[in-house]
Design an enzyme around this catalytic site. Structure first.
Site, PDB file in Angstrom:
ATOM      1  N   ASN A  68      -3.274  14.766  44.783  1.00 13.07           N
ATOM      2  CA  ASN A  68      -3.934  13.595  44.186  1.00 13.07           C
ATOM      3  C   ASN A  68      -4.236  12.507  45.210  1.00 13.07           C
ATOM      4  O   ASN A  68      -5.154  11.702  45.022  1.00 13.07           O
ATOM      5  CB  ASN A  68      -3.055  13.000  43.078  1.00 13.07           C
ATOM      6  CG  ASN A  68      -3.333  13.618  41.725  1.00 13.07           C
ATOM      7  OD1 ASN A  68      -4.324  14.298  41.525  1.00 13.07           O
ATOM      8  ND2 ASN A  68      -2.443  13.383  40.782  1.00 13.07           N
ATOM      9  N   GLY A  74      -6.971   4.942  47.263  1.00 14.38           N
ATOM     10  CA  GLY A  74      -6.439   4.574  48.566  1.00 14.38           C
ATOM     11  C   GLY A  74      -5.823   3.192  48.640  1.00 14.38           C
ATOM     12  O   GLY A  74      -5.285   2.802  49.679  1.00 14.38           O
ATOM     13  N   ARG A 306      -2.616  -2.307  33.263  1.00 12.57           N
ATOM     14  CA  ARG A 306      -3.278  -1.036  32.974  1.00 12.57           C
ATOM     15  C   ARG A 306      -2.950  -0.487  31.590  1.00 12.57           C
ATOM     16  O   ARG A 306      -3.785   0.170  30.970  1.00 12.57           O
ATOM     17  CB  ARG A 306      -2.925  -0.017  34.053  1.00 12.57           C
ATOM     18  CG  ARG A 306      -3.601  -0.307  35.382  1.00 12.57           C
ATOM     19  CD  ARG A 306      -3.256   0.713  36.435  1.00 12.57           C
ATOM     20  NE  ARG A 306      -4.067   0.520  37.643  1.00 12.57           N
ATOM     21  CZ  ARG A 306      -4.024   1.314  38.689  1.00 12.57           C
ATOM     22  NH1 ARG A 306      -3.225   2.362  38.709  1.00 12.57           N
ATOM     23  NH2 ARG A 306      -4.793   1.083  39.747  1.00 12.57           N
ATOM     24  N   GLU A 444       5.329  10.642  42.299  1.00 18.61           N
ATOM     25  CA  GLU A 444       4.993  10.633  40.881  1.00 18.61           C
ATOM     26  C   GLU A 444       5.862  11.567  40.052  1.00 18.61           C
ATOM     27  O   GLU A 444       5.920  11.437  38.827  1.00 18.61           O
ATOM     28  CB  GLU A 444       3.517  11.003  40.685  1.00 18.61           C
ATOM     29  CG  GLU A 444       3.003  10.718  39.288  1.00 18.61           C
ATOM     30  CD  GLU A 444       1.531  11.043  39.120  1.00 18.61           C
ATOM     31  OE1 GLU A 444       1.102  11.256  37.971  1.00 18.61           O
ATOM     32  OE2 GLU A 444       0.807  11.072  40.135  1.00 18.61           O
TER      33      GLU A 444
END
Length: 478
Positions: A68, A74, A306, A444
């Site tokens: 990913n 970035g 988010r 993650e």
């Protein structure tokens, strides 16, 4: 541990090896540290362990490194007064830490969140010491909540992969491509002592890890069935993850007694809706875009966390919205984002017009509404007061220079925030919070760092900081 000992473990039953038949006629390799996953977390772990003198093997499921990271935006959050003060930005590690906890609804493990925030500048310096280059300014990516995102000179995640892989090669890290983790090995003391792998040729490989195994294979955002299993509200979402980020390593860890936490916490971003495949990323720079629904009206401030953006998109009519930028905004984006926008005009995922009225007709929203929305927003930029509450520090650019661009924005799974439970040394923990000896995790695949919401720019930061911690702690053999 020699091959004979591996074979002995293979016959010890499921508590040692869940697939004992795999060891038959298997080739074996010895190492100090085995890293599973070749994204930025795995590469950081491999480099950090090798810098401590370890003999490191890195295993990558795909035919190339990156995962990913390669396709990420970035953006990399870090408190960096040297860059921020000349821009008039006041920041501190404590502010970063508090914002991270608040954004995560305080479901974060505070020890992990603190390490990530307070090591942010050190991690930038570590990357730069290996040749990583960032632009000499910081900005605010979507959901970042503060202008502290470092933007690499190379587009997307290329800079991280090129920098860390070059260092890994230099330090003699041994790489296995097209190779998947099938199981973990335990020695007779119950310590994770190696990995069982399968190559693309179907052959089994056993690797001894005298100091530890580090899991850095990512989450499960590329497995939409698994996402929907844990969060049914996202059953119609698309994903911007590579397909190999599919959760198999999480399941292997769970089989060996590692606790899985917060599996229903999934982060989404504006992206291509169901039935489409091209993602238009006009949302990456918060001051540059506005988000409108199918009526042509803004419905949430663009600098919202988010999780709030995700929920607002889920509740938008048809679960569809549009990101709007002008030509100056378009020109400010990376070459990859500009390329995708041009391709999107051809595929029907992006739109361009010399007038807002023409743009409204293309995206089929009432022209009067869109024109009024942009006029009101531009007035808010001039007055530094937005009707939806977008912070004045993000009200930097009017949307006024033609041509005007729009990108379709549906619900796209961006990352999974749940995963294996770790302590501050990145050691994997059981449901009883006991250490699973010899097993570490970073990136993650872990839970606890971000809580219920990941701040923009914190994904790569998390991966580098805790990848580095995992490599160093595995080298110590704790």
């Amino acid at each position: 541990m020699k091959r004979r000992a591996f074979l002995k473990l293979g016959t010890a039953g499921s508590s040692t090896l869940f697939f004992p038949s795999l060891v038959k006629a298997a080739k074996s390799v010895e190492a100090d540290v085995v890293v599973v996953g070749g994204g930025v977390a795995g590469l950081s772990a491999a480099v950090a362990a090798a810098q401590k003198g370890m003999k490191v093997v890195l295993v990558e499921k795909n035919r190339e490194l990156g995962g990913n990271t390669w396709i990420s935006g970035g953006y990399y959050s870090a408190v960096n007064p040297e860059l921020q003060k000349p821009m008039g930005i006041n920041d501190s590690f404590e502010l970063f830490y508090e914002q991270t906890l608040a954004a995560g609804k305080r479901k974060n493990n505070p020890k992990l969140a603190r390490i990530m925030c307070f090591e942010s500048l050190n991690s930038v310096k570590w990357l730069e010491s290996m040749g990583m280059q960032f632009h000499p300014i910081v900005m605010e990516s979507i959901g970042a909540l503060w202008p502290r995102c470092h933007k690499p000179l190379l587009p997307d995640g290329q800079g991280f992969i090129r920098t860390l892989s070059g260092e890994a090669y230099k330090l003699g890290v041994r790489l296995f491509f097209n190779t998947s983790l099938i199981d973990l090995l335990k020695n007779d003391r119950g310590r994770i002592s190696g990995a069982v792998l399968r190559g693309s040729d179907g052959k089994t490989l056993l690797i001894e890890a005298t100091h530890g195994v580090i899991l850095a294979a990512g989450g499960f955002g590329g497995n939409l069935a698994m996402v929907a299993q844990y969060n049914p509200s996202l059953k119609d979402a698309t994903t911007d993850n590579v397909p190999s980020v599919s959760g198999e390593v999480l399941k292997i860890a769970a089989r060996h007694g590692v606790a899985l936490d917060d599996m229903d916490q999934v982060e989404c971003l504006p992206g291509c809706p169901k039935g489409r495949t091209l993602r238009i990323r006009f949302h990456v720079d918060v001051p540059r875009f506005v988000l409108v629904d199918s009526s042509g009206n803004r419905f949430i401030r663009e600098d919202s966390p988010r999780d709030e953006l995700r929920d607002a998109l889920l509740n938008a009519p048809g679960r569809i919205a549009f990101t709007i930028v002008d030509q100056e905004g378009y020109k400010s984006f990376s070459s990859h984002i500009q390329r995708d926008a041009v391709l999107g005009v051809e595929s029907g995922d992006a739109f361009i017009s010399d007038t807002l009225e023409g743009l409204a007709e293309q995206i089929r929203v009432p022209p009067g509404n869109l024109i009024k929305t942009i006029e009101t927003y531009n007035e808010g930029v001039r007055l530094k007061k937005d009707v939806l509450g977008k912070h004045e520090t993000k009200l930097l650019y009017e949307i006024k220079k033609p041509p005007f661009w729009a990108g379709i924005a549906g619900i796209t799974v961006h990352s999974t925030l749940g995963g294996v439970r770790i302590d501050e040394n990145t050691r994997c923990l059981s449901d009883e919070n006991t250490v699973v000896p010899g097993l570490f995790a970073a990136g993650e695949i872990t839970a606890g760092v971000h809580g219920a919401n990941r701040v923009g720019g914190n994904g790569l930061l998390d991966a580098v900081v805790f990848g580095r911690v995992a490599g160093e702690k595995a080298a110590q053999g704790i």
